[in-house]
Scaffold this motif. Sequence first.
Motif, PDB file in Angstrom:
ATOM      1  N   LEU A  29      15.202  19.992 -21.448  1.00 33.81           N
ATOM      2  CA  LEU A  29      15.390  19.291 -22.710  1.00 33.81           C
ATOM      3  C   LEU A  29      16.365  20.033 -23.621  1.00 33.81           C
ATOM      4  O   LEU A  29      17.183  19.408 -24.313  1.00 33.81           O
ATOM      5  CB  LEU A  29      14.055  19.064 -23.410  1.00 33.81           C
ATOM      6  CG  LEU A  29      13.097  18.106 -22.695  1.00 33.81           C
ATOM      7  CD1 LEU A  29      11.773  18.030 -23.442  1.00 33.81           C
ATOM      8  CD2 LEU A  29      13.707  16.729 -22.503  1.00 33.81           C
ATOM      9  N   ARG A  30      16.287  21.350 -23.622  1.00 31.07           N
ATOM     10  CA  ARG A  30      17.244  22.119 -24.436  1.00 31.07           C
ATOM     11  C   ARG A  30      18.661  21.919 -23.903  1.00 31.07           C
ATOM     12  O   ARG A  30      19.614  21.779 -24.683  1.00 31.07           O
ATOM     13  CB  ARG A  30      16.866  23.594 -24.468  1.00 31.07           C
ATOM     14  CG  ARG A  30      17.694  24.390 -25.476  1.00 31.07           C
ATOM     15  CD  ARG A  30      17.105  25.764 -25.725  1.00 31.07           C
ATOM     16  NE  ARG A  30      16.967  26.563 -24.538  1.00 31.07           N
ATOM     17  CZ  ARG A  30      17.946  27.325 -24.019  1.00 31.07           C
ATOM     18  NH1 ARG A  30      19.126  27.358 -24.603  1.00 31.07           N
ATOM     19  NH2 ARG A  30      17.724  28.032 -22.945  1.00 31.07           N
ATOM     20  N   ALA A  31      18.817  21.872 -22.578  1.00 34.91           N
ATOM     21  CA  ALA A  31      20.137  21.617 -21.985  1.00 34.91           C
ATOM     22  C   ALA A  31      20.635  20.227 -22.377  1.00 34.91           C
ATOM     23  O   ALA A  31      21.825  20.049 -22.687  1.00 34.91           O
ATOM     24  CB  ALA A  31      20.072  21.767 -20.473  1.00 34.91           C
ATOM     25  N   LEU A  32      19.735  19.239 -22.380  1.00 30.63           N
ATOM     26  CA  LEU A  32      20.110  17.890 -22.799  1.00 30.63           C
ATOM     27  C   LEU A  32      20.543  17.902 -24.263  1.00 30.63           C
ATOM     28  O   LEU A  32      21.566  17.311 -24.627  1.00 30.63           O
ATOM     29  CB  LEU A  32      18.929  16.935 -22.585  1.00 30.63           C
ATOM     30  CG  LEU A  32      19.137  15.483 -22.973  1.00 30.63           C
ATOM     31  CD1 LEU A  32      20.314  14.864 -22.224  1.00 30.63           C
ATOM     32  CD2 LEU A  32      17.851  14.694 -22.713  1.00 30.63           C
ATOM     33  N   ASN A  33      19.792  18.585 -25.118  1.00 37.49           N
ATOM     34  CA  ASN A  33      20.182  18.728 -26.517  1.00 37.49           C
ATOM     35  C   ASN A  33      21.571  19.342 -26.625  1.00 37.49           C
ATOM     36  O   ASN A  33      22.433  18.834 -27.340  1.00 37.49           O
ATOM     37  CB  ASN A  33      19.174  19.600 -27.258  1.00 37.49           C
ATOM     38  CG  ASN A  33      19.588  19.827 -28.699  1.00 37.49           C
ATOM     39  OD1 ASN A  33      19.343  18.993 -29.558  1.00 37.49           O
ATOM     40  ND2 ASN A  33      20.243  20.951 -28.964  1.00 37.49           N
ATOM     41  N   ASN A  34      21.789  20.442 -25.933  1.00 31.46           N
ATOM     42  CA  ASN A  34      23.045  21.173 -26.079  1.00 31.46           C
ATOM     43  C   ASN A  34      24.229  20.436 -25.482  1.00 31.46           C
ATOM     44  O   ASN A  34      25.365  20.647 -25.912  1.00 31.46           O
ATOM     45  CB  ASN A  34      22.895  22.580 -25.520  1.00 31.46           C
ATOM     46  CG  ASN A  34      21.992  23.423 -26.389  1.00 31.46           C
ATOM     47  OD1 ASN A  34      21.712  23.080 -27.542  1.00 31.46           O
ATOM     48  ND2 ASN A  34      21.498  24.526 -25.843  1.00 31.46           N
TER      49      ASN A  34
END
Length: 162
Positions: free
Chosen positions: A19-24
């Motif tokens: 999810l953090r990768a998707l955010n970034n």
Amino acid sequence: MTPRIAPIDPTDGAVQTALRALNNAHAAETSFLDHAAWGRLRDLAFAATHVPPAAGFMIAMAPDAAYDSPNYLWFRQGPADFAYVDRVVVDAAARGRGIARALYGDLAARARASGLRRIVCEVNSAPPNPGSDAFHERLGFQVVGTGSPAPGKTVRYYAKEI
């Protein structure tokens, strides 16, 4: 079929990383978050939800959150009856499946159950995000203001009664 909404489990490292990768990957629309900042934001949230495993997510704040985002603070100047969508992101491969609509529907139910009357958010106008503008307008959001929270960035503030 309505997507399944689940809380973001802080103990699930694989989901947190995805999810953090998707955010970034969408930092121009949201903002880049390192591991610590992601955890702080998730922990402050009124609602931190996703469509498993990582098709999309939403992080929203209550009106009394200890949060210092300029956009959130803009809404705090008015009535404290809102859930503030800090970020909602859907993976490009999962778009068109009703994920964002389901995340907003889940937030509306949570907000109503907590006595909140509005969902609020902002959408970039510079750099532009016409897809997000159109999506929010289809959901019944109305522009309630504009702002410049950072150099070179302007936003439209949206609200929807729930």
